[in-house]
Design an enzyme around this catalytic site. Structure first.
Site, PDB file in Angstrom:
ATOM      1  N   ASP A 283       0.813  -1.211   0.000  1.00 37.23           N
ATOM      2  CA  ASP A 283       0.000   0.000   0.000  1.00 37.23           C
ATOM      3  C   ASP A 283       0.853   1.270   0.000  1.00 37.23           C
ATOM      4  O   ASP A 283       1.829   1.373   0.738  1.00 37.23           O
ATOM      5  CB  ASP A 283      -0.878  -0.019   1.271  1.00 37.23           C
ATOM      6  N   GLU A 325       0.893  -0.680  -5.088  1.00 38.36           N
ATOM      7  CA  GLU A 325      -0.213   0.268  -5.143  1.00 38.36           C
ATOM      8  C   GLU A 325       0.393   1.658  -5.233  1.00 38.36           C
ATOM      9  O   GLU A 325       0.761   2.277  -4.236  1.00 38.36           O
ATOM     10  CB  GLU A 325      -1.106   0.134  -3.911  1.00 38.36           C
TER      11      GLU A 325
HETATM   12  C1  OTU Z   1      -4.091   3.819  -0.195  1.00 38.60           C
HETATM   13  O1  OTU Z   1      -4.480   4.809  -1.106  1.00 38.60           O
HETATM   14  C2  OTU Z   1      -5.307   3.000   0.165  1.00 38.60           C
HETATM   15  O2  OTU Z   1      -5.803   2.354  -0.970  1.00 38.60           O
HETATM   16  C3  OTU Z   1      -6.325   3.901   0.815  1.00 38.60           C
HETATM   17  O3  OTU Z   1      -7.535   3.254   1.057  1.00 38.60           O
HETATM   18  C4  OTU Z   1      -5.709   4.420   2.083  1.00 38.60           C
HETATM   19  O4  OTU Z   1      -6.546   5.403   2.642  1.00 38.60           O
HETATM   20  C5  OTU Z   1      -4.329   5.038   1.872  1.00 38.60           C
HETATM   21  O5  OTU Z   1      -3.491   4.298   0.981  1.00 38.60           O
HETATM   22  C6  OTU Z   1      -3.579   5.103   3.176  1.00 38.60           C
HETATM   23  O6  OTU Z   1      -3.259   3.798   3.608  1.00 38.60           O
HETATM   24  O7  OTU Z   1      -4.003   8.245  -1.545  1.00 38.60           O
HETATM   25  O8  OTU Z   1      -6.588   8.227  -2.049  1.00 38.60           O
HETATM   26  O9  OTU Z   1      -0.188   6.589  -4.769  1.00 38.60           O
HETATM   27  O10 OTU Z   1      -2.772   7.238  -3.930  1.00 38.60           O
HETATM   28  O11 OTU Z   1      -1.718   4.894  -1.571  1.00 38.60           O
HETATM   29  C7  OTU Z   1      -5.975   7.016  -1.783  1.00 38.60           C
HETATM   30  C8  OTU Z   1      -0.822   5.836  -3.830  1.00 38.60           C
HETATM   31  C9  OTU Z   1      -4.494   7.165  -1.551  1.00 38.60           C
HETATM   32  C10 OTU Z   1      -1.922   6.593  -3.083  1.00 38.60           C
HETATM   33  C11 OTU Z   1      -2.649   5.597  -2.294  1.00 38.60           C
HETATM   34  C12 OTU Z   1      -3.660   5.965  -1.319  1.00 38.60           C
END
Ligand code: OTU
Length: 627
Positions: A283, A325
């Site tokens: 993540d 991700e």
């Molecule tokens: C991720 O997303 C997860 O999918 C989210 O659900 C979480 O809230 C977040 O991390 C924190 O753990 O900014 O708008 O480039 O875009 O990691 C979602 C990657 C997010 C980010 C992404 C993030």
């Protein structure tokens, strides 16, 4: 052994020391030698000057060896199989499904009972959203982990996960779970010990005595959740310091400049490998390294960290692969396929929705054509929706190349999908309206594609168009190239869930609009061809089956968008080992024709288009797979 001859002197010396303490196991020693440089060299670049480097490197090697030696026989067999079948995840046989275990089936054991439903759809890969023990109360959908070695008690136990993984394996399916690698909850033991005054653990996070450094960083640091808080830092009374918190104030960013953090998170990865997990979704990886004067995303050190993790897991548990991700702009996205086998193709996702709103496909064809080719042996995750908002990652250059202004187009998309446009069929919501003066978008696929508005109008033609839109978008997701994912509920047209607003733990975050509970009554109608559920389920099932039959959809093939001569129709060709495949996808609610010469059906087609003289005619939101 031969790989040693390719090592530099420094690496060879370090390898010699590693070998001296390695277990007496031939498979392990061969792998250690094969991947040692890939492990050691990035670690040496990152931590070579750190006083704890030698000690932490020994800890890393010790964990790798222990994991390998304790590997269950079934997993060892899988390790071996995947070492000789490294393309396993690229195969067209695979289609994935993403869900929260509790929202889908209550518990992990409940998920097992629902596997026949997934198999009926043709699913072979299951991504369960965060299931490790998270902080009590608000926890960002589980992305605030308090304990990486325990399952969230309401979902079950690590043994339940083990049993689920084995069950999936027995059916040729694989299991993906989230590893929240960029931050922990402030309730995690490391943060708790830091707050209790242990300096060693304070150094696991990025903390500052006053605002001097935070302010300096913030001159170039964007806000991911500007509506949640106006800064990337949170004051901790217990520490008497500012803590780096990119996301919510209870999610503390880890300090990856500390090798103990690297080693500690590796232990968490290996524990999941030991439970039988096949794919780790890492993540928020772009944020793992900070550099003053930058946006603190996609720094070169992130790729060193990923490379070292990749090598470590490949030695300990080669059956396991990584999914990055990184929801970043198309020019830097492909870098994540450098180390990880899988990465989200958020550009394709964004462009599908953009084309649906504009009815034009030029921006999609332009952006996708301009992207670098997919590195060999890797695959995109293609998807339409997930539990997150849609961030409209469209670059100025790509928009300008087709005569659009990126900022204006992004603003249009946010308005369009929130229903705030005169002819919009969509019913989504604006997420983080403060973001870039544009906002982002929340909503389930069916709602964004017009199903709510259509059902309320009771107009069968409008309902038909909404169903066609969802299937059109999934036709591209399932054939563009990569490992496709179906987001829970899309297969039966599950719509927005407004109930989140009643629960204080979710009320402030409208991403819960698109995290509904599975509606098993609605799923019960999936065999009724007259129902919305029946039409979507059967449509998707047919696409998954058609995908499985086409070897040309193996992710190793190439893909090339082409100009169909009709601005509403997106066309792309795939090729693999002399096999050809052409797909057409019409983003228009009226019939569209394209000249037929360029795409003569060479082989039986899925959804063959109607012929009219020299033209192929696509139905409203029609698609065709030729070849
Ligand atoms: C991720 O997303 C997860 O999918 C989210 O659900 C979480 O809230 C977040 O991390 C924190 O753990 O900014 O708008 O480039 O875009 O990691 C979602 C990657 C997010 C980010 C992404 C993030």
């Amino acid at each position: 052994m031969q790989n040693v001859f390719e090592m530099s002197k420094g690496t060879r010396d370090a390898f010699g020391r590693a070998l001296a303490t390695a277990p007496d196991d031939e498979a392990f020693r061969v792998r250690l030698e094969r991947h040692f440089a890939a492990l050691y060299e990035p670690l040496d670049r990152l931590y070579g000057d750190h006083p704890a480097f030698a000690e932490q490197l020994a800890a890393v090697l010790g964990q790798i060896a222990a994991t390998h030696m304790a590997r269950a026989p079934a997993l060892r067999a899988l390790d071996h199989e995947r070492e000789i079948t490294p393309d396993w995840f690229q195969r067209q046989r695979h289609t994935g499904y993403i869900c929260y275990a509790d929202r889908f089936a209550g518990t992990i054991a409940g998920v097992r009972e629902r596997l026949p439903y997934l198999r009926e759809l043709g699913i072979t890969y299951l991504h369960l959203m965060p299931l490790l023990r998270s902080r009590p109360g608000e926890n960002d959908g589980g992305y605030a982990v308090a304990d990486y070695r325990e399952i969230e008690p309401a979902l079950g136990t690590m043994d339940d996960l083990r049993v689920l993984a084995a069950d999936l394996r027995a059916h040729g399916m694989s299991l993906c779970v989230d590893l929240v690698i960029n931050h922990t909850a402030r309730e995690h033991e490391w943060a708790q010990r830091a707050m209790a005054g242990d300096e060693r653990f304070r150094d696991h996070y990025l903390t500052f005595a006053d605002r001097t450094e935070p302010d300096a960083y913030e001159r170039t640091l964007p806000l991911v959740f500007p509506d949640f808080k106006p800064t990337n830092f949170t004051w901790s009374d217990e520490l008497g310091r500012w803590v780096w918190t990119t996301f919510n104030d209870f999610q503390w960013d880890l300090n990856y400049a500390n090798p103990a953090v690297f080693a500690g998170m590796l232990g968490n990865m290996l524990a999941l490998a030991d439970a039988g997990v096949d794919v780790l979704r890492l993540d928020a990886v772009p944020f793992m390294w900070k550099r003053l004067g930058t946006d603190c995303q996609n720094q070169p050190e992130v790729h060193d960290l990923l490379a070292a993790y990749r090598a470590a897991v490949r030695i300990a548990a080669p059956a396991v692969i990584f999914k990055a991700e990184a929801i970043v702009s198309p020019d830097v996205l492909v870098n994540y396929l450098g180390e990880c086998e899988l990465a989200y193709h958020n550009s394709l996702m964004v462009l599908l929705w953009s084309s649906l709103a504009s009815r034009r496909t030029a921006l999609m064809a332009q952006t996708l054509s301009a992207m670098p080719t997919t590195p060999a042996g890797k695959a995109w995750i293609t998807y339409l929706r997930c539990h997150d908002d849609i961030g409209w990652a469209i670059t100025d250059d790509n928009a300008a190349a087709v005569g659009e202004d990126a900022h204006e187009h992004r603003k249009f998309l946010v308005r369009y999908f929130s229903g705030d446009f005169w002819e919009s069929f969509a019913r989504g919501a604006v997420f983080q309206p403060e973001f870039n003066g544009e906002g982002r978008t929340s909503g389930m696929a069916a709602s964004l594609a017009g199903l709510d508005v259509a059902l309320e109008s009771r107009d069968p033609a409008a309902i038909d168009l909404a169903i066609r839109r969802v299937l059109l978008l999934y036709s591209v997701v399932l054939s563009y190239g990569g490992l496709p994912l179906v987001y829970m509920g899309d297969e039966i047209g599950l719509r927005n869930d407004t109930g989140y607003a009643e629960d204080p733990r979710t009320a402030g975050d409208n991403r819960w609009l698109h995290r509904p509970r599975m509606d098993w009554d609605a799923a019960g109608r999936r065999h009724d061809p007259a129902s919305v559920e029946g039409r979507l389920f059967a449509g998707l099932q047919a696409l998954v089956a058609a995908r499985r039959e086409r070897p040309v959809l193996h992710a190793a093939g190439t893909v090339e968008p082409f100009d169909t001569g009709n601005p509403h129709v997106f066309g792309y060709r795939r090729e693999l080992d002399g096999r050809q495949f052409t797909a057409l996808a019409s983003f228009s609610e009226v019939e569209q024709a394209v000249r037929s010469e360029a795409h003569e059906p060479a082989a039986p087609a899925c959804r063959p288009p109607r012929r009219a003289g020299n033209y192929l005619v696509l139905a409203p939101y029609g698609y065709a797979w030729i070849g």
